[in-house]
Structure formats: C-alpha cells, structure tokens
Design an enzyme around this catalytic site. Sequence first.
Site, PDB file in Angstrom:
ATOM      1  N   TYR A   1     -15.506  42.171 135.944  1.00 20.17           N
ATOM      2  CA  TYR A   1     -14.603  41.299 136.694  1.00 20.17           C
ATOM      3  C   TYR A   1     -15.375  40.191 137.406  1.00 20.17           C
ATOM      4  O   TYR A   1     -16.549  40.354 137.768  1.00 20.17           O
ATOM      5  CB  TYR A   1     -13.798  42.117 137.698  1.00 20.17           C
TER       6      TYR A   1
ATOM      7  N   ASN B   1     -17.550  57.532 133.419  1.00 24.97           N
ATOM      8  CA  ASN B   1     -16.978  58.090 132.198  1.00 24.97           C
ATOM      9  C   ASN B   1     -18.031  58.742 131.311  1.00 24.97           C
ATOM     10  O   ASN B   1     -17.792  59.803 130.722  1.00 24.97           O
ATOM     11  CB  ASN B   1     -16.251  57.004 131.403  1.00 24.97           C
TER      12      ASN B   1
ATOM     13  N   ARG C   1     -10.239  52.177 125.217  1.00 29.22           N
ATOM     14  CA  ARG C   1      -9.647  50.887 124.877  1.00 29.22           C
ATOM     15  C   ARG C   1     -10.121  49.777 125.803  1.00 29.22           C
ATOM     16  O   ARG C   1     -10.177  48.608 125.429  1.00 29.22           O
ATOM     17  CB  ARG C   1      -8.116  50.960 124.923  1.00 29.22           C
ATOM     18  N   SER C   2     -10.464  50.144 127.059  1.00 31.90           N
ATOM     19  CA  SER C   2     -10.780  49.152 128.082  1.00 31.90           C
ATOM     20  C   SER C   2     -11.629  49.803 129.155  1.00 31.90           C
ATOM     21  O   SER C   2     -11.416  50.974 129.497  1.00 31.90           O
ATOM     22  CB  SER C   2      -9.467  48.624 128.692  1.00 31.90           C
TER      23      SER C   2
ATOM     24  N   ARG D   1     -13.503  67.958 109.877  1.00 26.68           N
ATOM     25  CA  ARG D   1     -13.587  66.553 110.290  1.00 26.68           C
ATOM     26  C   ARG D   1     -12.313  66.116 111.012  1.00 26.68           C
ATOM     27  O   ARG D   1     -12.047  64.930 111.144  1.00 26.68           O
ATOM     28  CB  ARG D   1     -13.843  65.674 109.067  1.00 26.68           C
TER      29      ARG D   1
ATOM     30  N   CYS E   1      -7.147  54.837 129.547  1.00 29.30           N
ATOM     31  CA  CYS E   1      -8.285  53.970 129.191  1.00 29.30           C
ATOM     32  C   CYS E   1      -9.184  54.712 128.201  1.00 29.30           C
ATOM     33  O   CYS E   1      -9.381  54.274 127.084  1.00 29.30           O
ATOM     34  CB  CYS E   1      -9.048  53.572 130.447  1.00 29.30           C
TER      35      CYS E   1
END
Length: 282
Positions: free
Chosen positions: A226, A194, A183-184, A137, A157
């Site tokens: 945006y 991605n 994260r963003s 794990r 990111c």
Amino acid sequence: MSYADKVFIDMCKDIIANGVSTEGEKVRPHWEDGTSAYTIKKFGVVNRYDLSKEFPIMTLRKTALKSATDEMLWIWQQKSNNINDLHSHIWDEWADENGSIGKAYGYQMGVKHMYKEGMMDQVDRVIFDLKNNPYSRRIMTNIYVHQDLHEMNLYPCAYSMTFNVTQKKGDDKLTLNAILNQRSQDVLAANNWNVVQYAVLVHMLAQVCDMRVGELVHVIADAHIYDRHIPLIEELISRPMYDAPTFRLNPDIKDFYQFTRDDVSLENYITGPQITNIPIAI
C-alpha cells in the site's frame, strides 16, 4: 541470516522497482479517513521455503508465532467463523454484532460432504488421504465457495492448500509438501504471518501422519504494498538480519485436534524492533 528475510527483501525490492501502481484507478480499499488506498503490485509472486532446512520466520521484525498459530487453528481445527473463539482481535473489524464473519474461512472448513462412503469435512478428508492414500494428486482444500461469497464479511485471501507427498531416496518416511494459494496479499501486514501459519500447519500434519516436512510453496496472485506502507517497507528491508530460530513442536501430540498454540515455540529468536500502528486498508 534467515532465509525468510532474504525472500521478503527480494520480493519487496522487486515490487517497488518493477510493480504496477493502481494510483488513479477505481479501487475498493480505502483508509479510515475515507481516501482511496492505492498499491504497487506484482502479479504471480511465487516463494519457496524448504521447511526441512529452516523455519520461515522473519527476523527483520517479530512475527507472533503463537498468535499466528492460534488463527490457523481457529480456521483449520475449530473450523470457527466467530471471533469470540479467537484470542486476538485481528478479525474484529469484519465481525457482526454476534462475532460472526459469515460463511467464511472456518465455516467452509467445517462443511461436510460425502467421501469414501461417509461424511467428512475438508480437514478430515486431507488427514484421511494423507494417511491412507498419500500419493493421491487430489489432496487439497478450497474455501473460495462462490455460492457463499455474498454471505462472507470478507472474501478469503488465502483460499486453497494443495498437498503433495514425495519420498526421498533411501528415506523410510514420506515427505509432506504443500502449496498455499492466495488471491491477494498486503505484503507488510500479512506476508510472513501467512507463511508462518501454513508452515506450522505442514509441521502439524506431517507429525500426525508420521511424515517429514518438505517444501511450502507460496503463490500470490496479487502481492501488493500500500502507498502508505512504502516508507515502512523501505525502512524494514534495510535492517540487519539474524539467524533463523529453531522451531519446536510438541512431539507428544499425534492427533491434529489436540494441538494448541502452546504446542509451538521458538529457540533463539532474535529480531529487530516491531513496527507499530501499521495503517490497515479496509
């Protein structure tokens, strides 16, 4: 229809309808003309893709499979932080005069550490454990290294992958699952890019470790659209959807370091028109 399209449409509708605006707040990103780049955002978006059923690539518009794979291999295989090793120009804006993006992304993947009485980097450690200790794990990577952030031209990111191996009842092979932590994310510019990158990575690692592909879970802390992207998103998610294409990975490659972007392909990939000249916040 492509399941990836449905996930993307539902996510965008939720962000637009229920997200929080940053308008009027002090924000870091700005447009090329110097004005602040505000967003509508949702916290903690989680999307799941079963790679055994379908390859998660959008058909609303084309996602460039080979270019996405090339960037992933640049980080995970070449462990490079220099844009001169990359075939596309997506990182040009963050590179210095020598082409370096600092101690970011591929640089962190190549840092060696002591493990199992030898020196390994993060990628080799993942492959070693998947082959020798698959039920661990603790099979994960992390490139958000705080002591090096000041030497990164862009903070990571997509910063962490956690791998988890299961076995389906009656199956003689193990199944490789993974969680991508981000994260963003700029939803219009980068979401499916991605997803496709890390779906390819799971396929590659599963093949070289003699496993089947399972789930890819994508966790996004700050999923945002945006302000100047909203009309583009609204048009995009109103388009017709097509069936997901068939993903092909060269079956002859058994060593992760032998893969190239030419070892991935799609059959019957039908898409809507590309969106050009997407404004990118910097």
